[in-house]
Enzyme design. Structure first.
Site: not given
Ligand code: DGP
Length: 114
Positions: A4, A30, A87, A95, A98, A100, A102
């Site tokens: 993860c 993000d 989401n 995506t 885990h 989160h 926003h």
């Molecule tokens: P969601 O679509 O709700 O699963 O949002 C996942 C978010 O995670 C997306 O906006 C981009 C962010 N994200 C994905 N990988 C990484 C990472 O390695 N580092 C950071 N800081 N954000 C990430």
């Protein structure tokens, strides 16, 4: 969880711009911001989706929301306004599996979201 990406950020195996950290919760910017302020607030416990949330984890999710409020104030977006959201699964565009929260702000958003 080893594979993860957010657990790897928690364990400092992947770097991120961390803006909040305590024993239960961590928040970081993000990597693909959708607004001038775009912060992800996550529990340190691995919970794949909101569907997996247990009743005894209700307080933990409440803490995510409290942290989002504090960060909105710290980022000076609390008065103009901001959006927070989870989401859940593919139709919502999840995506990373885990949970989160926003936190988005620094611009106006339309409703309903696309
Ligand atoms: P969601 O679509 O709700 O699963 O949002 C996942 C978010 O995670 C997306 O906006 C981009 C962010 N994200 C994905 N990988 C990484 C990472 O390695 N580092 C950071 N800081 N954000 C990430």
């Amino acid at each position: 969880m080893e594979d993860c990406i957010f657990c790897q950020i928690i364990n400092k195996k992947i770097s991120a711009e961390i803006v909040y950290d305590n024993d239960r919760v961590i928040a970081f910017k993000d990597v693909n911001p959708q607004a001038p302020v775009h912060i992800l607030i996550i529990p340190k416990t691995h919970i794949p989706t909101l569907n997996d949330l247990l009743p005894e984890q209700t307080e933990l999710v409440g803490e995510l929301i409290q942290v989002s409020k504090e960060l909105a104030k710290a980022e000076c977006i609390d008065q103009n306004g901001y959006r927070v959201g989870f989401n859940c699964n593919k139709d919502a565009g999840q995506t990373v599996y885990h949970i989160h929260l926003h936190l988005l702000g620094g611009r106006a958003f339309s409703w309903p979201p696309g």
